[in-house]
Enzyme design. Sequence first.
Site, mmCIF file in Angstrom:
data_model
loop_
_atom_site.group_PDB
_atom_site.id
_atom_site.type_symbol
_atom_site.label_atom_id
_atom_site.label_comp_id
_atom_site.label_asym_id
_atom_site.label_seq_id
_atom_site.Cartn_x
_atom_site.Cartn_y
_atom_site.Cartn_z
ATOM 1 N N GLY A 13 -1.986 -14.600 10.593
ATOM 2 C CA GLY A 13 -1.760 -15.663 11.576
ATOM 3 C C GLY A 13 -1.072 -16.710 11.361
ATOM 4 O O GLY A 13 -0.796 -17.111 10.615
ATOM 5 N N ILE B 31 7.096 -12.961 11.520
ATOM 6 C CA ILE B 31 6.809 -13.817 12.167
ATOM 7 C C ILE B 31 8.005 -12.804 13.537
ATOM 8 O O ILE B 31 9.172 -12.366 13.584
ATOM 9 C CB ILE B 31 7.969 -15.139 12.191
ATOM 10 C CG1 ILE B 31 7.234 -15.860 10.977
ATOM 11 C CG2 ILE B 31 7.599 -15.692 13.421
ATOM 12 C CD1 ILE B 31 5.933 -16.360 12.116
ATOM 13 N N GLN C 211 3.184 -22.481 18.164
ATOM 14 C CA GLN C 211 1.704 -22.546 17.482
ATOM 15 C C GLN C 211 1.661 -23.775 16.606
ATOM 16 O O GLN C 211 0.358 -24.081 16.290
ATOM 17 C CB GLN C 211 1.236 -20.745 16.937
ATOM 18 C CG GLN C 211 1.007 -20.167 18.522
ATOM 19 C CD GLN C 211 -0.538 -19.730 18.692
ATOM 20 O OE1 GLN C 211 -1.419 -19.750 17.655
ATOM 21 N NE2 GLN C 211 -0.067 -20.537 19.988
ATOM 22 N N LYS D 221 9.573 -18.060 18.862
ATOM 23 C CA LYS D 221 9.828 -19.200 19.529
ATOM 24 C C LYS D 221 8.631 -19.924 20.139
ATOM 25 O O LYS D 221 7.952 -20.831 19.810
ATOM 26 C CB LYS D 221 10.334 -18.780 20.922
ATOM 27 C CG LYS D 221 10.699 -20.396 21.932
ATOM 28 C CD LYS D 221 11.360 -20.178 23.390
ATOM 29 C CE LYS D 221 12.742 -20.530 23.716
ATOM 30 N NZ LYS D 221 13.297 -20.123 24.756
ATOM 31 N N THR D 222 7.590 -18.141 20.087
ATOM 32 C CA THR D 222 6.241 -19.027 20.436
ATOM 33 C C THR D 222 5.658 -19.242 19.157
ATOM 34 O O THR D 222 4.545 -19.453 18.980
ATOM 35 C CB THR D 222 5.473 -18.102 21.761
ATOM 36 O OG1 THR D 222 6.140 -16.524 20.531
ATOM 37 C CG2 THR D 222 6.196 -17.946 22.341
ATOM 38 N N ASN E 83 7.679 -13.410 17.014
ATOM 39 C CA ASN E 83 8.244 -13.978 18.115
ATOM 40 C C ASN E 83 8.854 -15.882 17.746
ATOM 41 O O ASN E 83 7.790 -16.362 17.715
ATOM 42 C CB ASN E 83 7.665 -14.245 19.095
ATOM 43 C CG ASN E 83 8.511 -15.263 20.623
ATOM 44 O OD1 ASN E 83 10.058 -15.668 20.303
ATOM 45 N ND2 ASN E 83 8.441 -14.800 22.118
ATOM 46 N N GLY F 57 -2.518 -18.854 14.477
ATOM 47 C CA GLY F 57 -2.946 -19.914 15.349
ATOM 48 C C GLY F 57 -3.377 -20.617 15.071
ATOM 49 O O GLY F 57 -3.983 -22.373 15.756
ATOM 50 N N GLU F 58 -4.687 -20.365 14.183
ATOM 51 C CA GLU F 58 -4.796 -21.930 13.077
ATOM 52 C C GLU F 58 -4.826 -22.233 12.198
ATOM 53 O O GLU F 58 -5.000 -23.685 11.607
ATOM 54 C CB GLU F 58 -6.602 -21.381 13.107
ATOM 55 C CG GLU F 58 -7.282 -20.838 14.258
ATOM 56 C CD GLU F 58 -8.338 -19.994 14.413
ATOM 57 O OE1 GLU F 58 -9.535 -20.427 14.515
ATOM 58 O OE2 GLU F 58 -8.206 -18.938 14.006
HETATM 59 MO MO1 MOS Z 1 -10.655 -19.728 17.277
HETATM 60 S S1 MOS Z 1 -11.814 -21.452 16.788
HETATM 61 O O1 MOS Z 1 -10.748 -18.541 16.078
HETATM 62 O O2 MOS Z 1 -11.428 -19.361 18.862
#
Ligand code: MOS
Length: 728
Positions: A692, A619, A628, A623-624, A621, A694-695
């Site tokens: 990752g 990881i 996420q 905080k961010t 950061n 984000g998702e």
């Molecule tokens: Mo995102 S749905 O990987 O742009």
Amino acid sequence: MSDSPIGQPVSRVDGRLKVTGAATYAADTRLDGLAYGYLVTSTVGKGVITGMDTAAALAAPGVLAVYTPANPLKLLPYTQNQNDENIPPLQDAQVRYHGQVIGLVVAETFEQAREAATLVAVTYAAQAPAASFSAGLPGAVSGGAPTDVLAPGAASIDDALAASPITVSATYTTAPQNHNALEPHATVATWTGDQLTIYTVTQGVLLVVSRLATTLGIDASKIHVINPYVGGGFGNKWGNWAQVPLTAAAARALGRPVKTVLTREQTFTVVGHRPASSQTVTLGATAEGTLTAIKHDGVSSKGATAYFTENTGGISLNTYACPNIHVGRKVVPLESPVTTIMRAPSEATGSFALECAIDELAVALGMDPLELRRRNNATAAPGNGKPYSSKHLDECYTVGAQRFGWSRRNPVPRAVVDGDWLVGMGTATANFSASRAQASIKVRLGADGTATVSGTGADLGTGQTTVFAILGADGLGIPVERARAEIGDSTLPRAANAGGSSSTSTNGPAVQAAVDAVKTELIRFAVQTEGSPFFGADPATVRYDRGNLVAGDRSVSFGDLLTRLSVPAVEASATSPKNGDTVHAFRSFAAHFCEVRVHRFTGEPRVARMTCVVDAGTIVNAKTARSQIVGALTMGLGQALLEDTRIEPGTGRIANADLAGYLVPVNADTPVFDVQFLDHPDTLLSPLGARGIGELGIVGAAAAIANAVYHATGRRVRDLPITLDKLL
Ligand code: MOS
């Protein structure tokens, strides 16, 4: 080293600019002579435009042009699938969905353009669109080849299910959703001769270059795309929607810069939504709870102009150890607004069905649902047998259960009541693909003692800019405050676009490589430049140490060295390769734990607590990264309880195309999320070891909530969102 900023909670380097309004988002771009575009959209769901009377609009104050299918801006066919639309706007008179772009009005002011747009009188030869997903389900067509993984001796998945001692089967449905990024889509285009400069919302400036080169018929070298700040994307700023080429072409035709900003309502139809889904999952298991068969047949809606085809069942190839797996893919083609990728496209919806089915199997087995998951934990990807590069999901289960207090869960549903509230606990597993593509980054050391890390990435609010600064500072051994980042400009080195949760995993190793390169370059410069205290030295005797060049007892900071030599900067670029490991499977993992409270009399469901433990490698950061996951859990909460794009079956119109009718979670809907990272570096993916995030967090989140609702109430709701009417 303990003084490394990696993994520390670092505030966004651009945070102050953003909260003070100084950050220039695409729509904030002001240029001399700017004209304003306003999109005209169709008010029928299917048909042909028989006339567009633009006389009144053209006569309205300030109007410069009205472009329509009868007076189009010429655009060439698209050739790249960008998960947006497969045809450029205005090139024919067909209406393929309600809310389709059928015109662009350009005027001296935004208000004049908007006013004139209302004066365009459109006549249609209209037909009723096929816009109902449920009505279309019986006519679903192939959305791609099915996948079958079968153990020796199993002739088919049904054969394997028939041989399974225990089976459960159910159909799960999910509503379409809209991304609703805070920042609406906006594009500002200006031409200097044959050179286009464009400020436009995007998850990757290079995506804009390629699409515009194709559709405008110009060379990519003539296009400069700038987008340093993005107010949320979630997938629908990956593609280039109608306003991008139209604004560029209008600016070319008018010889003036043009800005087009979408209204919130337009962001519901012009820039895509997550498909609706219907998934039938049948699980087979032994009485001890070992999975023997997973049959996951997914059907998703597909808009009339969409490239994207969802694969909801794909998650079943990546989650639980199981010798027999079938994934079926179908779509219902609809004459509806365009369907596209949205945060964890396929997995977000697919995990709802799989993870609820696992919960139903646990009930059928009389087994704790967390124990059932542990028992079927996969050490190799079930779909292809490749061992995982690094997987600590079992630790996510253990740590999460402990933090959440899972052992206090009463196994009996509807057994815990607190006043008027039924209380339940649910769990679910999450995983999402991890990857590393090729990326190039430049690092510049300045005479002012700062370092600047640059590349064409995008920061959708993820904190990617801050990741650049952290990794630059870490590698150079300087404070983060002395590291800057440049991002979102197509003239910078080619780094990763923001998609597929792969920005940090791709760009991070490139930043590290560029740091190494610039240190070498600094030493070369120091020994070869006359007047340098290191001039003429053997480069092998000079080393870089935390911002200084050191040889013997001489130590000079790079800032002082450059200042003394009157050189503004030295810089170097490096390219890090794509992941070449084909032996391993790379995924990020997480475990969700959720407590809900459902009101006994009103049926209102509330999420009371949620714990998410994440195994995503290093990881960068804290905080961010937490932000996420919190954002993804919030979006999962919305998917579970609130979000529902209502496409009227008879008209194809989105009936709730605003933030009053389309409900997203607000602070009052969300608990304080408990997020924990395990932080086991994935050194097979890269030296940095970051996968990752984000998702990942949205995957399984809705299932954990739905499973908790079942546990609270004894009611199994298999249709998202779980609104209170379904609990009465
Ligand atoms: Mo995102 S749905 O990987 O742009």
